[in-house]
Design a protein around this motif. Structure first.
Motif, PDB file in Angstrom:
ATOM      1  N   ILE A  44      60.895  23.052-109.259  1.00 21.84           N
ATOM      2  CA  ILE A  44      60.974  23.332-107.867  1.00 21.84           C
ATOM      3  C   ILE A  44      59.706  24.293-107.339  1.00 21.84           C
ATOM      4  CG2 ILE A  44      63.342  23.396-107.922  1.00 21.84           C
ATOM      5  CD1 ILE A  44      63.212  26.478-107.972  1.00 21.84           C
ATOM      6  N   THR A  45      59.691  23.896-106.111  1.00 22.13           N
ATOM      7  CA  THR A  45      58.409  24.655-105.366  1.00 22.13           C
ATOM      8  C   THR A  45      58.842  25.673-104.286  1.00 22.13           C
ATOM      9  OG1 THR A  45      56.797  22.808-105.906  1.00 22.13           O
ATOM     10  CG2 THR A  45      56.328  24.436-104.083  1.00 22.13           C
ATOM     11  N   LEU A  46      58.438  26.947-104.402  1.00 20.35           N
ATOM     12  CA  LEU A  46      58.886  27.970-103.470  1.00 20.35           C
ATOM     13  C   LEU A  46      57.709  28.533-102.665  1.00 20.35           C
ATOM     14  CD1 LEU A  46      61.321  29.966-105.463  1.00 20.35           C
ATOM     15  CD2 LEU A  46      61.975  28.228-104.184  1.00 20.35           C
ATOM     16  N   ARG A  47      57.955  28.756-101.397  1.00 15.79           N
ATOM     17  CA  ARG A  47      56.857  29.548-100.850  1.00 15.79           C
ATOM     18  C   ARG A  47      57.624  31.292-100.872  1.00 15.79           C
ATOM     19  NH1 ARG A  47      54.227  25.914 -97.167  1.00 15.79           N
ATOM     20  NH2 ARG A  47      52.993  27.950 -96.682  1.00 15.79           N
ATOM     21  N   PRO A  48      57.351  32.002-101.718  1.00 12.40           N
ATOM     22  CA  PRO A  48      57.929  33.359-101.915  1.00 12.40           C
ATOM     23  C   PRO A  48      57.423  34.477-101.097  1.00 12.40           C
ATOM     24  CG  PRO A  48      56.532  32.973-103.564  1.00 12.40           C
ATOM     25  CD  PRO A  48      56.271  31.456-102.761  1.00 12.40           C
ATOM     26  N   CYS A  49      58.179  35.495-101.074  1.00 13.06           N
ATOM     27  CA  CYS A  49      57.858  36.769-100.400  1.00 13.06           C
ATOM     28  C   CYS A  49      57.619  37.616-101.452  1.00 13.06           C
ATOM     29  CB  CYS A  49      58.853  37.223 -99.443  1.00 13.06           C
ATOM     30  SG  CYS A  49      59.091  36.274 -97.961  1.00 13.06           S
ATOM     31  N   ARG A  50      56.709  38.644-101.340  1.00 10.93           N
ATOM     32  CA  ARG A  50      56.406  39.600-102.527  1.00 10.93           C
ATOM     33  C   ARG A  50      57.808  40.535-102.392  1.00 10.93           C
ATOM     34  NH1 ARG A  50      50.962  42.731-102.506  1.00 10.93           N
ATOM     35  NH2 ARG A  50      51.748  43.559-100.651  1.00 10.93           N
TER      36      ARG A  50
ATOM     37  N   GLN B   6      47.355  29.521-104.060  1.00  9.90           N
ATOM     38  CA  GLN B   6      46.950  30.780-103.146  1.00  9.90           C
ATOM     39  C   GLN B   6      46.003  30.389-102.297  1.00  9.90           C
ATOM     40  OE1 GLN B   6      47.302  34.534-104.547  1.00  9.90           O
ATOM     41  NE2 GLN B   6      46.367  35.555-102.905  1.00  9.90           N
ATOM     42  N   ASP B   7      46.076  30.182-101.086  1.00  7.39           N
ATOM     43  CA  ASP B   7      44.890  29.975-100.181  1.00  7.39           C
ATOM     44  C   ASP B   7      44.347  28.448-100.317  1.00  7.39           C
ATOM     45  OD1 ASP B   7      45.012  32.239 -98.588  1.00  7.39           O
ATOM     46  OD2 ASP B   7      43.724  33.285-100.279  1.00  7.39           O
ATOM     47  N   GLY B   8      45.454  27.688-100.988  1.00  5.92           N
ATOM     48  CA  GLY B   8      45.086  26.283-101.391  1.00  5.92           C
ATOM     49  C   GLY B   8      44.160  26.033-102.573  1.00  5.92           C
ATOM     50  N   VAL B   9      44.292  27.032-103.192  1.00  2.00           N
ATOM     51  CA  VAL B   9      43.394  26.917-104.431  1.00  2.00           C
ATOM     52  C   VAL B   9      44.252  27.237-105.712  1.00  2.00           C
ATOM     53  CG1 VAL B   9      41.482  27.813-105.838  1.00  2.00           C
ATOM     54  CG2 VAL B   9      41.311  27.458-103.352  1.00  2.00           C
ATOM     55  N   GLU B  10      44.354  26.315-106.657  1.00  2.67           N
ATOM     56  CA  GLU B  10      45.272  26.745-107.943  1.00  2.67           C
ATOM     57  C   GLU B  10      44.633  27.784-108.743  1.00  2.67           C
ATOM     58  OE1 GLU B  10      47.112  24.267-111.691  1.00  2.67           O
ATOM     59  OE2 GLU B  10      46.176  23.186-110.148  1.00  2.67           O
TER      60      GLU B  10
ATOM     61  N   TRP C 218      49.432  39.594-104.937  1.00  2.00           N
ATOM     62  CA  TRP C 218      50.077  38.609-104.112  1.00  2.00           C
ATOM     63  C   TRP C 218      49.925  38.982-102.380  1.00  2.00           C
ATOM     64  CZ3 TRP C 218      49.857  34.908-107.244  1.00  2.00           C
ATOM     65  CH2 TRP C 218      50.598  34.951-108.613  1.00  2.00           C
ATOM     66  N   PRO C 219      49.958  37.943-101.458  1.00  2.00           N
ATOM     67  CA  PRO C 219      49.822  38.442-100.212  1.00  2.00           C
ATOM     68  C   PRO C 219      50.885  38.932 -99.696  1.00  2.00           C
ATOM     69  CG  PRO C 219      49.871  35.875-100.515  1.00  2.00           C
ATOM     70  CD  PRO C 219      49.809  36.456-101.821  1.00  2.00           C
ATOM     71  N   ASP C 220      50.792  39.866 -98.701  1.00  2.00           N
ATOM     72  CA  ASP C 220      51.977  40.488 -97.888  1.00  2.00           C
ATOM     73  C   ASP C 220      52.765  39.251 -97.283  1.00  2.00           C
ATOM     74  OD1 ASP C 220      51.675  43.033 -98.496  1.00  2.00           O
ATOM     75  OD2 ASP C 220      50.000  43.477 -97.158  1.00  2.00           O
ATOM     76  N   CYS C 221      52.207  38.223 -96.669  1.00  3.44           N
ATOM     77  CA  CYS C 221      52.754  37.253 -95.763  1.00  3.44           C
ATOM     78  C   CYS C 221      51.937  35.905 -95.962  1.00  3.44           C
ATOM     79  CB  CYS C 221      52.994  37.959 -94.218  1.00  3.44           C
ATOM     80  SG  CYS C 221      51.444  38.058 -93.680  1.00  3.44           S
ATOM     81  N   GLN C 222      52.609  35.010 -95.555  1.00  5.11           N
ATOM     82  CA  GLN C 222      51.997  33.740 -95.428  1.00  5.11           C
ATOM     83  C   GLN C 222      52.285  32.796 -94.331  1.00  5.11           C
ATOM     84  OE1 GLN C 222      53.134  30.566 -98.132  1.00  5.11           O
ATOM     85  NE2 GLN C 222      54.912  31.975 -98.982  1.00  5.11           N
TER      86      GLN C 222
ATOM     87  N   GLU D  72      46.553  24.924 -97.664  1.00  6.09           N
ATOM     88  CA  GLU D  72      45.730  25.599 -96.601  1.00  6.09           C
ATOM     89  C   GLU D  72      45.595  26.874 -96.752  1.00  6.09           C
ATOM     90  OE1 GLU D  72      43.902  23.717 -94.345  1.00  6.09           O
ATOM     91  OE2 GLU D  72      45.106  21.746 -95.125  1.00  6.09           O
ATOM     92  N   PRO D  73      44.233  27.247 -96.288  1.00  4.84           N
ATOM     93  CA  PRO D  73      44.243  29.102 -96.538  1.00  4.84           C
ATOM     94  C   PRO D  73      45.318  29.625 -95.962  1.00  4.84           C
ATOM     95  CG  PRO D  73      42.081  27.968 -95.904  1.00  4.84           C
ATOM     96  CD  PRO D  73      43.311  26.676 -95.613  1.00  4.84           C
ATOM     97  N   GLY D  74      45.657  31.050 -96.254  1.00  5.66           N
ATOM     98  CA  GLY D  74      46.923  31.744 -95.782  1.00  5.66           C
ATOM     99  C   GLY D  74      48.067  31.357 -96.374  1.00  5.66           C
ATOM    100  N   THR D  75      48.332  30.442 -97.361  1.00  6.32           N
ATOM    101  CA  THR D  75      49.469  30.025 -97.994  1.00  6.32           C
ATOM    102  C   THR D  75      49.666  30.588 -99.432  1.00  6.32           C
ATOM    103  OG1 THR D  75      48.450  27.982 -98.826  1.00  6.32           O
ATOM    104  CG2 THR D  75      49.496  28.178 -96.384  1.00  6.32           C
ATOM    105  N   LEU D  76      50.838  30.636 -99.849  1.00  7.15           N
ATOM    106  CA  LEU D  76      51.135  30.744-101.234  1.00  7.15           C
ATOM    107  C   LEU D  76      52.449  29.828-101.601  1.00  7.15           C
ATOM    108  CD1 LEU D  76      50.862  32.599-104.057  1.00  7.15           C
ATOM    109  CD2 LEU D  76      52.765  34.002-102.892  1.00  7.15           C
ATOM    110  N   ALA D  77      52.285  29.051-102.774  1.00  9.14           N
ATOM    111  CA  ALA D  77      53.198  28.353-103.353  1.00  9.14           C
ATOM    112  C   ALA D  77      53.517  28.343-104.712  1.00  9.14           C
ATOM    113  CB  ALA D  77      52.869  26.821-103.003  1.00  9.14           C
ATOM    114  N   VAL D  78      54.585  28.600-105.340  1.00 10.71           N
ATOM    115  CA  VAL D  78      54.729  28.579-106.919  1.00 10.71           C
ATOM    116  C   VAL D  78      55.770  27.449-107.429  1.00 10.71           C
ATOM    117  CG1 VAL D  78      55.687  29.962-108.715  1.00 10.71           C
ATOM    118  CG2 VAL D  78      54.494  31.313-106.758  1.00 10.71           C
ATOM    119  N   THR D  79      55.291  26.548-108.081  1.00 12.85           N
ATOM    120  CA  THR D  79      55.811  25.675-108.610  1.00 12.85           C
ATOM    121  C   THR D  79      56.304  25.933-110.135  1.00 12.85           C
ATOM    122  OG1 THR D  79      54.728  24.056-107.380  1.00 12.85           O
ATOM    123  CG2 THR D  79      55.883  23.171-109.199  1.00 12.85           C
ATOM    124  N   TYR D  80      57.557  25.774-110.437  1.00 18.37           N
ATOM    125  CA  TYR D  80      57.908  26.259-111.881  1.00 18.37           C
ATOM    126  C   TYR D  80      59.169  25.507-112.331  1.00 18.37           C
ATOM    127  CZ  TYR D  80      61.517  29.328-109.512  1.00 18.37           C
ATOM    128  OH  TYR D  80      62.377  29.960-108.766  1.00 18.37           O
TER     129      TYR D  80
END
Length: 270
Positions: free
Chosen positions: A52-58, A120-124, A146-150, A158-166
Motif C-alpha cells: 500500500i502507499t500512504l500520504r501520512p502525517c507526522r 519526499q519532494d518527488g525524490v526517493e 519528516w515535513p509538518d504538512c504536504q 512533485e515537491p512538497g509531498t511525502l508518500a510511503v509505500t510498504y
C-alpha cells in the motif's frame, strides 16, 4: 485507510495434484482465489502482505507536562522546547521514552513488514535514511525530519509531498500455503470430475444413502463452514491451530488523537 476486502500474498501451488496440472488457467485461477479467500476469512483475516502507499502525517508530540501549551492544528500539542541553544514552540521532533534526544517519526497503520520506498519532494530516499520501530513507527535517521504538512493535491512525484509505500500485514506461514494449495486441488477435482484425476475429498451434500441393505451417512459441508472448517483434515488442522477461537478478524486499536494517513484508492489513468 481502506478496509481490506481480499487476501494478498497467498502463493497457491499444489504439489502432486494431477487435477491441477491438467486444469485450464481459468479453473486454476478460480480455485486459487476461492481457496485463499475462504482460508483468509476462516483464520480471522490475519495473514497476507498487501503493498500500500500512504500520504501520512507526522505523529504529534505527547503532552509531557511542560508549562506552556497550545492546541496544534491537527490535534497535537505545541510545547516549548530547547534544541541546540534555540527555543521552539511547536510539535516537530519529540522526546519519547528511552530517547535522550528528540526523534522525528511517523506512525503507520501496521503491522509494517517492510518498506518498499519513501518519496519526499518527488525524490526517493535511500533506505538508510529511516528505520521501522515496533512494526509501525517510521523513524528518520539521517538527521533530517519528516515535513509538518504536504500538498495532497499534488502527486507524490512533485515537491512538497511525502508518500510511503510498504508491505502491510503478516506473511502467510508455510502451513497456510500448504493448506490453501491442498484445498485448491480439491476444488479443481470438484469442478472437473470424471477425468481420472482421483476422487474429490470435499464432503458432498448427501446426508444418508441406503443401497442393498447398507446405509451410509455423510456430513453436510455447510456444517463444517458454520464451525469455521472445510471438511479436509489437513486444512482444518491448520485453521484450528491458528484460529482456535474462530475470530472473524484480528483485533484493532483506534486512536482519537492521531490523524489517520491519507490513502489514495483511485486515480484517473491508474
Amino acid at each position: 485507510m481502506a478496509v481490506r476486502v481480499s487476501p494478498c500474498g497467498w502463493d497457491v501451488s499444489p504439489k502432486c495434484c494431477k487435477a491441477w496440472d491438467a486444469a485450464s488457467d481459468d479453473v486454476r485461477e478460480w480455485a486459487a482465489a476461492l481457496a485463499t479467500e475462504l482460508l483468509w476469512r476462516l483464520t480471522g483475516k490475519r495473514f497476507g502482505l498487501c503493498e500500500i502507499t500512504l500520504r501520512p502525517c507526522r505523529a504529534p508530540c505527547p503532552d509531557s507536562g511542560g508549562a506552556a501549551r497550545l492546541a496544534g492544528p491537527r490535534g497535537g500539542v505545541f510545547s516549548p522546547r530547547l534544541e541546540d541553544g534555540r527555543w521552539y514552540n511547536g510539535c516537530g521532533t519529540c522526546v519519547t521514552a528511552c530517547s535522550c534526544g528528540p526523534m522525528c517519526e511517523i506512525v503507520l497503520p501496521g503491522p509494517v513488514d517492510s518498506i518498499v520506498r519513501v518519496m519526499q519532494d518527488g525524490v526517493e530516499l535511500p533506505a538508510d535514511a529511516y528505520r521501522v520501530d515496533g512494526h509501525r513507527t517510521l523513524v528518520r535517521t539521517d538527521g533530517e525530519c519528516w515535513p509538518d504538512c504536504q500538498d495532497l493535491s499534488a502527486p507524490p512525484t512533485e515537491p512538497g509531498t511525502l508518500a510511503v509505500t510498504y508491505r502491510q500485514g503478516v506473511p502467510v506461514p508455510p502451513g497456510g500455503i500448504a493448506a490453501a494449495s491442498s484445498y485448491a486441488c480439491e476444488l479443481v477435482k470438484a469442478v472437473c470430475p470424471g477425468q481420472g484425476m482421483g476422487a474429490c475429498r470435499l464432503p458432498a451434500r448427501v446426508q444418508t444413502i441406503s443401497r442393498e441393505g447398507v446405509t451410509m451417512s455423510f456430513v453436510d459441508p455447510m456444517d463444517h463452514l458454520e464451525r469455521g472448517l472445510t471438511g479436509l483434515p489437513e486444512v482444518d488442522a491448520w485453521v484450528r491451530a491458528v484460529n482456535p477461537d474462530r475470530l472473524a478478524q484480528a483485533s484493532r486499536v483506534y486512536s482519537v488523537d492521531l490523524m489517520p494517513a491519507r490513502t489514495t484508492t483511485w486515480e484517473a489513468g491508474r
